[in-house]
Design a protein around this motif. Structure first.
Motif, mmCIF file in Angstrom:
data_model
loop_
_atom_site.group_PDB
_atom_site.id
_atom_site.type_symbol
_atom_site.label_atom_id
_atom_site.label_comp_id
_atom_site.label_asym_id
_atom_site.label_seq_id
_atom_site.Cartn_x
_atom_site.Cartn_y
_atom_site.Cartn_z
ATOM 1 N N ALA A 265 24.757 -88.142 52.364
ATOM 2 C CA ALA A 265 23.694 -88.328 53.347
ATOM 3 C C ALA A 265 22.338 -88.192 52.671
ATOM 4 O O ALA A 265 22.092 -87.253 51.916
ATOM 5 N N ALA A 267 18.629 -87.508 53.550
ATOM 6 C CA ALA A 267 17.870 -86.954 54.663
ATOM 7 C C ALA A 267 16.400 -86.817 54.303
ATOM 8 O O ALA A 267 16.005 -86.923 53.124
ATOM 9 N N ARG A 386 18.952 -87.108 58.972
ATOM 10 C CA ARG A 386 19.597 -88.126 58.137
ATOM 11 C C ARG A 386 19.003 -89.495 58.415
ATOM 12 O O ARG A 386 18.874 -89.916 59.566
ATOM 13 N N GLN A 389 22.642 -93.438 54.023
ATOM 14 C CA GLN A 389 23.762 -92.942 53.235
ATOM 15 C C GLN A 389 23.754 -93.607 51.869
ATOM 16 O O GLN A 389 23.397 -94.785 51.747
#
Length: 496
Positions: A265, A267, A386, A389
């Protein structure tokens, strides 16, 4: 229901009005006389709180012993009216009720007086009086009838139900099989030309009826006609019983999506606003490559203020140190001012660290997966939110949402087949690696279990493709596979 019934019935009889039913109905002297028509009015008053529901009203003339219905009276066709009036006097319905006659109905009640009488007439046909001497049987197999041809007990119903003349024509199939017959009735005798036309029509009817009956003929009675067919029937039953024991593999089909199994992730490193993305969605990136950056206007302004405050603190501390050589009392304030300098230095260092986090870079090689950049640019974010990805393209899997109602026992390592919408004829092979123990809402708002599988080496796909996946379970007998859902539904109803 007494003494306060929900519905009150009343019946009133009067002489029929000449205005409504014609000049021949009565003489309008308010006296009921022989040959005049009588108008009956049945009133139903609702005293219940609810409306009338499924009210069935039947009315009939009682025929005394030794008399016939024609002696009592005959019904005037088309004279029945239905009127529904509300409590406030508003007329809701006021219309004529069509007469229901037996002819032309697809099905009739079997216990009415007419159907019982007609069945007796049909059974009496073979025992009727023979044809007059010298008269050959009709080529169509039919027979013209009048009331005089019937036995005594059946003649009374003729005048009530039928006109003067009747014609019976059988339905005979081309192979001679009798399929039934039809009664035709009217006031005039049937002519030979009419009977000939009806005979041709009956031939076509019989042919079609026999074809339909043969199509609907059941298989089991035909198999049971001779011993050899019965042996075949027993063999089929035994084969069907053995087929229920054949093991089959349980499976479930559910929506699926290609995902990255080991995705990192990405973020927001700090509170701020997304300023720009430096890569495109689903673009391969290298380690250390700039991904996106936050707006630094607020942080830079805060740093400028902090730097000015640091310079002022250093100047105050330097002046106090110089003054301490001449004034002993000033030495006590030097330590305090030096502590303020260290505080401002720490604040500047913290802001420098935050400015260093403004630009987010890739931690390793992979694919930067996120949505439309326009949905993020200018959007405020908080620390830890988030945004995207970072997936490894060589570690792809499949995410399957199995509805609770379709769930079966699944074990780690179970085979999976994935059918993507972009290639419905080519299935991808995968292996189950993870199942959730608790059901959650799927993207389609359906309570489902989340199942993850890993694509086998050599399978080609990319993240985001959707389709369906078939997940295989244990082996069970075919009978269990057929009855699994019905038994599950039955247990929910009866609790066994």
């Amino acid at each position: 229901m007494l003494p306060f019934p929900d519905y009150v019935f009343s019946k009133v009889s009067t002489e029929a009005s000449r205005v409504t039913y014609g000049a021949s109905a009565s003489d309008d002297d308010t006296q009921v006389e022989l040959g005049e028509q009588i108008e009956f009015t049945i009133s139903v008053t609702n005293r219940a709180v609810i409306d009338l529901f499924n009210i069935n009203i039947k009315d009939a003339l009682v025929v005394p012993a030794g008399a016939t219905a024609s002696d009592i009276g005959t019904y005037v066709a088309g004279s029945t009216w239905l009127t529904i009036i509300r409590a406030d006097g508003t007329v809701v319905v006021d219309q004529q009720i069509a007469d229901k006659v037996l002819g032309g109905l697809a099905s009739t009640a079997e216990d009415t007086p007419y159907t019982l009488w007609l069945a007796q007439v049909q059974r009496a046909l073979p025992s009727l009086h023979p044809l007059p001497d010298g008269m050959p049987p009709a080529p169509d197999g039919g027979r013209a009838l009048t009331a005089a041809d019937l036995p005594g007990p059946l003649r009374a119903g003729w005048a009530e139900w039928w006109p003067q003349h009747a014609l019976w024509l059988p339905l005979t199939a081309p192979d001679g099989q009798s399929l039934g017959g039809v009664f035709y009735v009217r006031d005039e005798p049937f002519q030979d030309a009419e009977r000939a036309l009806l005979a041709v029509l009956h031939g076509h009817y019989a042919f079609c009826l026999q074809a339909l009956q043969a199509r609907r003929r059941r298989l089991l009675p035909r198999l049971a006609d001779d011993p050899r067919r019965r042996r075949w029937l027993r063999g089929l039953v035994l084969a069907a019983a053995l087929a229920t024991l054949i093991p089959v593999r349980l499976s479930v089909i559910a929506p699926a999506e290609i995902v990255a199994l080991e995705a990192q992730a990405v973020a927001a490193p700090t509170d701020g606003v997304i300023k720009a993305f430096h890569v495109q969605p689903n673009q391969p990136v290298k380690a250390g490559q700039k991904l996106f950056s936050l707006d630094d206007t607020t942080l830079r302004n805060r740093r400028e203020v902090a730097v000015q405050a640091l310079e002022a603190a250093r100047a105050d501390a330097l002046a106090a140190s110089q003054k301490a050589f001449d004034d002993a009392q000033a030495k006590g304030g030097v330590a305090t001012l030096q502590g303020r300098v260290r505080e401002k230095e720490a604040e500047v260092a913290y802001l420098d660290e935050l400015l260093g986090r403004i630009e987010v870079r890739a931690a390793h090689d992979g694919v930067f997966v996120f949505g439309d950049p326009n949905d993020w640019i200018g959007k405020p974010v908080v620390t830890g939110e988030r945004i995207a990805q970072l997936a490894r393209p060589d570690d792809l899997g499949v995410l399957v949402w199995v509805p609770v109602g379709d769930a079966i026992a699944l074990e780690r390592g179970a085979p999976m087949r994935v059918y993507l919408q972009v290639a419905p004829l080519d299935a991808l092979s995968a292996q189950l690696v993870e199942t959730s123990y608790q059901a959650t809402l799927s993207p389609d708002e359906v309570a489902s279990y989340r199942v993850r599988g890993r694509l086998l080496p050599g399978e080609q796909a990319h993240i985001g493709l959707r389709g369906v996946a078939k997940v295989y379970g244990d082996w069970r007998p075919f009978l269990y596979w057929v009855l699994r859902r019905p038994l599950g539904a039955l247990r929910q109803w009866v609790g066994l």
